[in-house]
Each structure stands twice: as structure tokens, then as C-alpha cells.
Design a protein around this motif. Structure first.
Motif, PDB file in Angstrom:
ATOM      1  N   LYS A   1       0.836  -1.207   0.000  1.00 49.93           N
ATOM      2  CA  LYS A   1       0.000   0.000   0.000  1.00 49.93           C
ATOM      3  C   LYS A   1       0.869   1.254   0.000  1.00 49.93           C
ATOM      4  O   LYS A   1       0.604   2.215  -0.737  1.00 49.93           O
ATOM      5  CB  LYS A   1      -0.938  -0.010   1.207  1.00 49.93           C
ATOM      6  N   SER A   2       1.901   1.254   0.828  1.00 48.48           N
ATOM      7  CA  SER A   2       2.815   2.395   0.860  1.00 48.48           C
ATOM      8  C   SER A   2       3.549   2.546  -0.453  1.00 48.48           C
ATOM      9  O   SER A   2       3.744   3.661  -0.956  1.00 48.48           O
ATOM     10  CB  SER A   2       3.826   2.235   2.005  1.00 48.48           C
ATOM     11  N   LEU A   3       3.967   1.421  -1.031  1.00 55.83           N
ATOM     12  CA  LEU A   3       4.778   1.447  -2.245  1.00 55.83           C
ATOM     13  C   LEU A   3       4.068   2.166  -3.386  1.00 55.83           C
ATOM     14  O   LEU A   3       4.694   2.893  -4.165  1.00 55.83           O
ATOM     15  CB  LEU A   3       5.130   0.017  -2.658  1.00 55.83           C
ATOM     16  N   LYS A   4       2.764   1.998  -3.469  1.00 54.16           N
ATOM     17  CA  LYS A   4       1.982   2.661  -4.515  1.00 54.16           C
ATOM     18  C   LYS A   4       2.170   4.177  -4.441  1.00 54.16           C
ATOM     19  O   LYS A   4       2.408   4.837  -5.464  1.00 54.16           O
ATOM     20  CB  LYS A   4       0.512   2.293  -4.358  1.00 54.16           C
ATOM     21  N   TYR A   5       2.062   4.733  -3.244  1.00 53.96           N
ATOM     22  CA  TYR A   5       2.209   6.183  -3.078  1.00 53.96           C
ATOM     23  C   TYR A   5       3.658   6.623  -3.213  1.00 53.96           C
ATOM     24  O   TYR A   5       3.949   7.694  -3.773  1.00 53.96           O
ATOM     25  CB  TYR A   5       1.654   6.602  -1.714  1.00 53.96           C
ATOM     26  N   LEU A   6       4.584   5.818  -2.698  1.00 48.07           N
ATOM     27  CA  LEU A   6       5.991   6.164  -2.780  1.00 48.07           C
ATOM     28  C   LEU A   6       6.451   6.249  -4.233  1.00 48.07           C
ATOM     29  O   LEU A   6       7.203   7.159  -4.610  1.00 48.07           O
ATOM     30  CB  LEU A   6       6.828   5.128  -2.022  1.00 48.07           C
ATOM     31  N   GLU A   7       5.988   5.328  -5.062  1.00 41.03           N
ATOM     32  CA  GLU A   7       6.373   5.346  -6.478  1.00 41.03           C
ATOM     33  C   GLU A   7       5.787   6.551  -7.200  1.00 41.03           C
ATOM     34  O   GLU A   7       6.441   7.158  -8.052  1.00 41.03           O
ATOM     35  CB  GLU A   7       5.938   4.041  -7.140  1.00 41.03           C
ATOM     36  N   PHE A   8       4.555   6.920  -6.852  1.00 39.88           N
ATOM     37  CA  PHE A   8       3.940   8.100  -7.458  1.00 39.88           C
ATOM     38  C   PHE A   8       4.710   9.360  -7.064  1.00 39.88           C
ATOM     39  O   PHE A   8       4.994  10.224  -7.906  1.00 39.88           O
ATOM     40  CB  PHE A   8       2.473   8.215  -7.023  1.00 39.88           C
ATOM     41  N   LEU A   9       5.051   9.457  -5.773  1.00 40.94           N
ATOM     42  CA  LEU A   9       5.777  10.634  -5.299  1.00 40.94           C
ATOM     43  C   LEU A   9       7.165  10.733  -5.931  1.00 40.94           C
ATOM     44  O   LEU A   9       7.634  11.828  -6.263  1.00 40.94           O
ATOM     45  CB  LEU A   9       5.889  10.598  -3.777  1.00 40.94           C
ATOM     46  N   LYS A  10       7.805   9.600  -6.103  1.00 38.36           N
ATOM     47  CA  LYS A  10       9.127   9.620  -6.730  1.00 38.36           C
ATOM     48  C   LYS A  10       9.042  10.162  -8.151  1.00 38.36           C
ATOM     49  O   LYS A  10       9.929  10.889  -8.611  1.00 38.36           O
ATOM     50  CB  LYS A  10       9.718   8.211  -6.732  1.00 38.36           C
ATOM     51  N   LYS A  11       7.959   9.853  -8.829  1.00 33.06           N
ATOM     52  CA  LYS A  11       7.791  10.285 -10.211  1.00 33.06           C
ATOM     53  C   LYS A  11       7.388  11.743 -10.335  1.00 33.06           C
ATOM     54  O   LYS A  11       7.813  12.435 -11.269  1.00 33.06           O
ATOM     55  CB  LYS A  11       6.734   9.399 -10.889  1.00 33.06           C
ATOM     56  N   HIS A  12       6.597  12.251  -9.375  1.00 32.84           N
ATOM     57  CA  HIS A  12       5.991  13.577  -9.556  1.00 32.84           C
ATOM     58  C   HIS A  12       6.368  14.624  -8.500  1.00 32.84           C
ATOM     59  O   HIS A  12       6.072  15.810  -8.692  1.00 32.84           O
ATOM     60  CB  HIS A  12       4.464  13.443  -9.583  1.00 32.84           C
ATOM     61  N   ASN A  13       6.970  14.227  -7.391  1.00 36.86           N
ATOM     62  CA  ASN A  13       7.321  15.178  -6.342  1.00 36.86           C
ATOM     63  C   ASN A  13       8.639  15.860  -6.678  1.00 36.86           C
ATOM     64  O   ASN A  13       9.696  15.229  -6.692  1.00 36.86           O
ATOM     65  CB  ASN A  13       7.423  14.451  -4.997  1.00 36.86           C
ATOM     66  N   GLY A  14       8.581  17.170  -6.929  1.00 34.88           N
ATOM     67  CA  GLY A  14       9.785  17.916  -7.280  1.00 34.88           C
ATOM     68  C   GLY A  14      10.815  17.982  -6.177  1.00 34.88           C
ATOM     69  O   GLY A  14      11.993  18.227  -6.432  1.00 34.88           O
ATOM     70  N   GLY A  15      10.386  17.790  -4.949  1.00 31.14           N
ATOM     71  CA  GLY A  15      11.316  17.827  -3.820  1.00 31.14           C
ATOM     72  C   GLY A  15      11.653  16.454  -3.295  1.00 31.14           C
ATOM     73  O   GLY A  15      12.035  16.311  -2.126  1.00 31.14           O
ATOM     74  N   TYR A  16      11.553  15.441  -4.126  1.00 32.14           N
ATOM     75  CA  TYR A  16      11.787  14.052  -3.707  1.00 32.14           C
ATOM     76  C   TYR A  16      13.171  13.914  -3.073  1.00 32.14           C
ATOM     77  O   TYR A  16      14.165  14.394  -3.600  1.00 32.14           O
ATOM     78  CB  TYR A  16      11.673  13.118  -4.898  1.00 32.14           C
TER      79      TYR A  16
END
Length: 425
Positions: free
Chosen positions: A12-27
Motif C-alpha cells: 500500500k505504501s509502495l503505490k504512493y511512494l512510487e507516485f511521489l518519486k515520479k511527480h514530487n519535485g522535492g523528492y
């Protein structure tokens, strides 16, 4: 609650973590979990049911732990109301209520404050009010290994890691050694440049991201003596160390010194620039902030946090538990164990071992942060128990013994996270 680790990261966490890695400019190579909102005291649960013991306190921003009943009651109070107003122009009572609670605990003479959104903005405005009437000033003075925030003004006085400042414009500055030589170095700058050229001196009484280095008492008193002598504004950056973590409301109070200007944030839940009323501009609009003084939930949580710390005598508890924590660290022979109150740290042999230990502890349910080159921070919530301290140090000790072997290497998905455990400020 008790520690329980199934898989890191869980699906469940991995789904959000992968999205954030792709779209979060401050990753920033985050911790491999996503919060569920469940938690109690020093423990929290992620979306996948993993339960962690938190000795990082959201980077010193969560002094009362998870779902403290007093803070939950505050949230319930505002569940049916707007939560943000443009608070410097359109007033809310929560602005005045936090201001009243805050000014009861500020050092003598610091009788006014300006709320903003973050620690960096707090420092930024401390700088602004310090230099505004110093017409001849051309540079500020900070210390080596310092960290003061990520907005351009505050960032200009960050010296802890090159990655934080690389490629960005910078205000002029001069650096002082963070030791007994600082006073002599400041006098040399004054002799060469003139006191009027110095806009301010900014200092952390305990350096946070730079390594949890505790200032030398003689240094602090000498710097304050010189800044008073020459009328140079002295800024105490209390963003991470303030609000009771060291066993006093403000870390600078451990040195019997009162600054001219002070920043706070994190544990306060909002950013704030604190000084005497005469230091702030008289002209309307000289400083302002849309949400400063208008984020009513944060303001209300900040006021209640101060009340809880007072009511439950948590300053005394932080002193007591801090001494116990250092005692246990020394019993386990942790290198360079140091701290004031619940702002503690120790060092490992090198950065690689430090990072491996932080990750190994996480795999065993303990959340830690790095600091400096090879340091590990220990900053649990103020409500931590001695039993929880014992549990944390036991996990750390086992992790060190496992990670110090030459052939040790982490494997699996967790290797995609926490590349540098010290990058969290």
C-alpha cells in the motif's frame, strides 16, 4: 502499541511512494512507509500495518507524540470550521491566543512575535528585522556547520553541506569557528571591516543538521558580550532546539544568554520570529505573511502544546530522561555521546556505517535520523518512557553489531530509500 514489522515498504505504501518519486519535485529518498494516521505516544502505524517506535519526532516537530488526547480534542473542535484565514490582515482569536501563550515563555525583553509558515521563514524574518535599520551593513556572520533553512536568505548562512547551497545565489557572509576561537575571530572581523558592516550574528546553541554539536559556554558568552558591546543584533536560531527539547524552553537559556532576536518553529507547529517590539518595523506592510497568524489549527495546536508541556512538567521530564538516555548510551559505549535534555546524538565510525545502522534500525521498527557526517540523532517525543529508551538503544546496539561486519549489505526494496539518512533537516 508494540513494534511490528511485516514488509518495508509494504504494497500500500509502495503505490504512493512510487507516485511521489515520479511527480514530487522535492523528492529526497524518503523513509519507506506512508503514515496511516494511527498511533499512540511514541508509536505509529503505517498503511501496511507496520508499527514503529519513533525517535525522530518528525524532525523534532512532534513533541507530544501521536494522537495526544489534548491535541485530538483541538482537532475535533475545528472539524466543522474553515481552517485558514489571511491572518495578518483578517484577524482570528487563535492568533492572539498563541501569541499570549508564547510570550509567557520567551526570554525577558522579547515581548513581540511575528508568525509565519516555517522555520526557514522565521529565520528569514529574523534576518530582515535585524538588517532593516543597519544602513551600512553588508554581510551577516554565521558559524561553520550551521543550518538555518532553505529560503535564499536563510540558506545563505547554511554551511553544513554543499548540496544545500550548490547553484543558488547567496547573501554575503563570514563564518566563525564553532569553538572558543569564535570570539577572537569576530573581533578580528570588526577590526578589519567595522562593526557597522555586520548586519547580525546568527547562531544555533545546539547545531541541528550540522551534527548536534553543543556550543561551548565560553564561546556563547563571548559572542554575546561582543554583539552587545558593538550593537550588533544577535539571532538565536531555535527552530529545532527550542520549545523545551533541551529541558529549558529555549536552548540558548542553557547558556544564561538573552538574544536580540529568536526564531522558532517545528515543535511550536508554526514558524515565528520573536524579538522586542522596537525591533519590528513600524511601517505597515514592511513584513507580512498571508497564512502567518491565520492557520487556525496550527495556532491552536501550538498554544495547547505549550499548555501541555507546562501542565505535565515536561521540561523537567526532558532533563531527567535526557540524563538517562546519555547514561544508557555511555553504558553501551556509544562514541561521543552528547546532548542536552532530549536532544541527543552519538557518532559511528563513518558515514557508511551510520547510514547502514539507521536503515537496519528501521527494518527493526525504530525510526532514527542522521546528523552531520557520521552522527545519529536521538530525539524522541517528550512523553517517552525509560522503557522505550532502553528498547531503542537495544535495537541500535544490535544494528551496529550486525552492520559493522565488512561484508554486510542491505538487500531488497529498502535499498531504494534512505540513500543518506542525514539529509532530513
Amino acid at each position: 502499541m508494540n513494534i511490528k514489522i511485516n514488509k518495508l515498504p509494504g504494497p500500500k505504501s509502495l503505490k504512493y511512494l512510487e507516485f511521489l518519486k515520479k511527480h514530487n519535485g522535492g523528492y529526497s529518498d524518503p523513509y519507506p512507509f506512508v503514515f496511516s494516521g494511527e498511533g499512540k505516544g511514541c508509536y505509529f502505524k503505517d498503511m501496511d500495518g507496520n508499527v514503529f517506535l519513533d525517535f525522530a519526532s518528525q524532525i523534532a516537530s512532534n513533541p507530544l507524540g501521536y494522537n495526544h488526547p489534548n491535541l485530538v480534542n483541538v482537532l475535533r473542535k475545528y472539524r466543522n470550521t474553515p481552517i485558514k484565514y489571511a491572518g495578518q490582515d483578517f484577524n482570528v482569536k487563535e492568533h492572539a491566543e498563541l501569541l499570549e501563550e508564547l510570550l509567557k515563555i520567551t526570554p525577558n525583553g522579547l515581548d513581540s512575535a511575528f508568525f509565519v509558515n516555517s522555520g526557514a521563514e522565521a529565520v528569514e524574518n529574523c534576518i530582515k528585522i535585524s538588517i532593516r535599520n543597519r544602513k551600512k551593513s553588508g554581510f551577516g556572520v554565521c558559524f561553520k556547520n550551521s543550518f538555518h533553512g532553505r529560503t535564499l536568505g536563510a540558506l545563505s548562512f547554511v554551511t553544513s553541506k554543499e548540496i544545500y547551497t550548490k547553484g543558488y545565489w547567496s547573501f554575503p557572509k563570514k563564518n566563525l569557528a564553532y569553538n572558543e576561537n569564535a570570539g577572537e575571530e569576530l573581533r578580528d572581523i570588526i577590526k578589519k571591516e567595522g562593526a557597522d558592516k555586520i548586519g547580525f550574528v546568527i547562531m544555533e546553541a545546539i547545531q541541528g543538521e550540522g551534527g548536534y554539536n553543543i556550543a561551548n559556554k565560553r564561546m556563547v558568552n563571548e559572542i554575546r558580550k561582543i554583539t552587545k558591546q558593538y550593537g550588533i543584533p544577535f539571532i538565536a536560531d531555535e527552530v529545532q532546539a527550542g520549545m523545551g527539547r533541551t529541558g529549558k524552553w529555549w536552548a540558548i537559556e542553557n547558556f544564561n544568554v538573552i538574544p536580540d532576536v529568536m526564531s522558532s518553529a517545528k515543535a511550536l507547529q508554526v514558524g515565528v520570529c520573536i524579538s522586542s517590539k522596537k525591533m519590528f518595523p513600524n511601517e505597515v506592510g514592511a513584513i507580512s505573511s498571508t497564512w502567518g497568524g491565520g492557520s487556525i489549527i496550527d495556532l491552536a495546536l501550538g498554544a495547547e502544546t505549550i499548555r501541555v508541556i507546562k501542565k505535565n512538567k515536561l521540561l523537567d521530564k526532558n532533563k531527567e530522561n535526557g540524563k538517562y538516555l546519555l547514561k544508557v548510551l555511555n553504558e553501551y559505549d556509544m562514541k561521543n555521546a552528547r546532548g542536552l535534555g532530549l536532544m541527543c546524538a552519538f557518532d559511528l565510525k563513518d558515514k557508511q556505517l551510520r547510514d547502514n545502522v539507521v536503515i537496519e534500525c528501521l527494518k527493526n521498527g525504530l525510526v532514527l535520523l542522521g546528523c552531520g557526517v557520521k552522527g545519529v540523532r536521538l530525539i524522541p517525543p517528550y512523553i517517552v518512557s525509560k522503557k522505550e529508551i532502553d528498547k531503542a538503544i537495544s535495537i541500535i546496539d544490535k544494528a551496529i553489531n550486525k552492520c559493522k561486519h565488512k561484508k554486510f549489505k542491505h538487500t531488497g526494496l529498502i535499498c531504494d530509500y534512505l540513500e543518506c539518512a542525514s539529509s532530513h533537516t
